[in-house]
Design a protein around this motif. Structure first.
Motif, PDB file in Angstrom:
ATOM      1  N   GLN A   7       4.458  11.185  -0.416  1.00  0.00           N
ATOM      2  CA  GLN A   7       4.687  10.425  -1.652  1.00  0.00           C
ATOM      3  C   GLN A   7       6.142  10.466  -2.088  1.00  0.00           C
ATOM      4  N   THR A  20      -0.185  13.281  -0.719  1.00  0.00           N
ATOM      5  CA  THR A  20      -1.540  12.955  -1.144  1.00  0.00           C
ATOM      6  C   THR A  20      -2.419  13.085   0.086  1.00  0.00           C
ATOM      7  N   ARG A  33       5.476   3.654   4.880  1.00  0.00           N
ATOM      8  CA  ARG A  33       4.892   4.922   4.450  1.00  0.00           C
ATOM      9  C   ARG A  33       4.808   5.885   5.627  1.00  0.00           C
TER      10      ARG A  33
END
Length: 105
Positions: A7, A20, A33
């Motif tokens: 994150q 997460t 990501r």
């Protein structure tokens, strides 16, 4: 095996990685990501692997076999640089899209 979505990375060189947890059935990563996976190494330490979500695929970003217990410190620099690069590419893409719209392309 553990899997987590990165994150945020602290700007401090010894700062934390905020993650997460990902469910086992989580599909492909969103664009830009990073997924972290780690499991105990066969002899000692941890086998750590990172994946980067691209537009059409998820690619291996890096692998650290038998990393020591403080492996987040070991992989942090790579993750920090890649997240910075992804942010820069996203900004450049947005600027190019805006330029094309203004030019009527």
């Amino acid at each position: 095996m553990h899997s987590a979505l990165l994150q945020r990375i602290s700007t401090r060189t010894d700062g934390p990685l905020d993650i997460t947890w990902l469910a086992a059935e989580t599909s492909r990563l969103p664009l830009g990501r990073i997924r972290l996976r780690w499991e105990p190494a066969s002899r000692s330490g941890w086998d750590v692997t990172t994946y980067l979500g691209l537009a059409t695929a998820e690619v291996l970003l890096g692998s650290w076999p038998a990393a020591p217990d403080d492996w987040p410190r070991l992989v942090r620099r790579t993750l920090y640089e890649v997240t910075g690069l992804c942010a820069a590419l996203s900004s450049a893409t947005d600027a190019l899209d805006l330029s094309n719209r203004l030019a009527g392309i």
